[in-house]
Design an enzyme around this catalytic site. Sequence first.
Site, PDB file in Angstrom:
ATOM      1  CG  ASP A   1       6.789  44.165  -2.551  1.00  0.00           C
ATOM      2  OD1 ASP A   1       5.877  44.072  -1.696  1.00  0.00           O
ATOM      3  OD2 ASP A   1       7.296  43.167  -3.101  1.00  0.00           O
TER       4      ASP A   1
ATOM      5  CB  CYS B   1       8.871  42.243  -0.108  1.00  0.00           C
ATOM      6  SG  CYS B   1       9.934  40.846   0.326  1.00  0.00           S
TER       7      CYS B   1
ATOM      8  CB  THR C   1       8.814  36.033   1.337  1.00  0.00           C
ATOM      9  OG1 THR C   1       9.810  36.725   0.561  1.00  0.00           O
ATOM     10  CG2 THR C   1       7.914  35.232   0.413  1.00  0.00           C
TER      11      THR C   1
ATOM     12  CG  HIS D   1      23.107  36.690  19.926  1.00  0.00           C
ATOM     13  ND1 HIS D   1      23.134  35.312  19.995  1.00  0.00           N
ATOM     14  CD2 HIS D   1      22.875  37.121  21.195  1.00  0.00           C
ATOM     15  CE1 HIS D   1      22.939  34.924  21.252  1.00  0.00           C
ATOM     16  NE2 HIS D   1      22.765  36.010  22.004  1.00  0.00           N
TER      17      HIS D   1
ATOM     18  CG  HIS E   1      26.905  38.421  20.856  1.00  0.00           C
ATOM     19  ND1 HIS E   1      26.701  37.137  20.403  1.00  0.00           N
ATOM     20  CD2 HIS E   1      26.547  38.430  22.168  1.00  0.00           C
ATOM     21  CE1 HIS E   1      26.226  36.397  21.384  1.00  0.00           C
ATOM     22  NE2 HIS E   1      26.123  37.162  22.473  1.00  0.00           N
TER      23      HIS E   1
END
Length: 147
Positions: free
Chosen positions: A8, A65, A67, A98, A133
Amino acid sequence: MKIVIGNDHSAVELREVITAHLKERGIEVEEVGTFSHESSNYPEWGEMVARKVVAGEADLGIAICGTGVGISIACNKVKGIRAVVCSEPYSARMSREHNNANVLCFGARVVGTELAKMIVDTWLDSEFLGGRHQTRVDMITRIESEG
Ligand code: RB5
């Protein structure tokens, strides 16, 4: 190896840095934008990255973005996507080994450029370990398919 990368308005510069870094590594990169600093909606860019990954148009995706949180949530709404937010290399490595993560997200307002490059390198240099996994990733896929 081809990577699709989207962001963004908060991450235009960081996307440019990461794109250049990926190209230096010899990786093909498709940038989907935004290329503008005008306020835009992170789900739009996350969806673009995610849809290209599930369509097989790219091997992996990177979505940025402010965060990394909002864009990762958006990516994860696309069936087949396992997007992770990583602010340090350990989680980046584990998310490949994993969780078989196929989209890496981080925050341009959280990590600096050198740390972001380190996170990207660690993520790309790590491989899914399978075994127990795989069983767990299959469980996630079942939850997803049951809605
Ligand atoms: C935009 O201001 C900001 O909300 C966005 O970049 C992101 O951090 C959302 O999770």
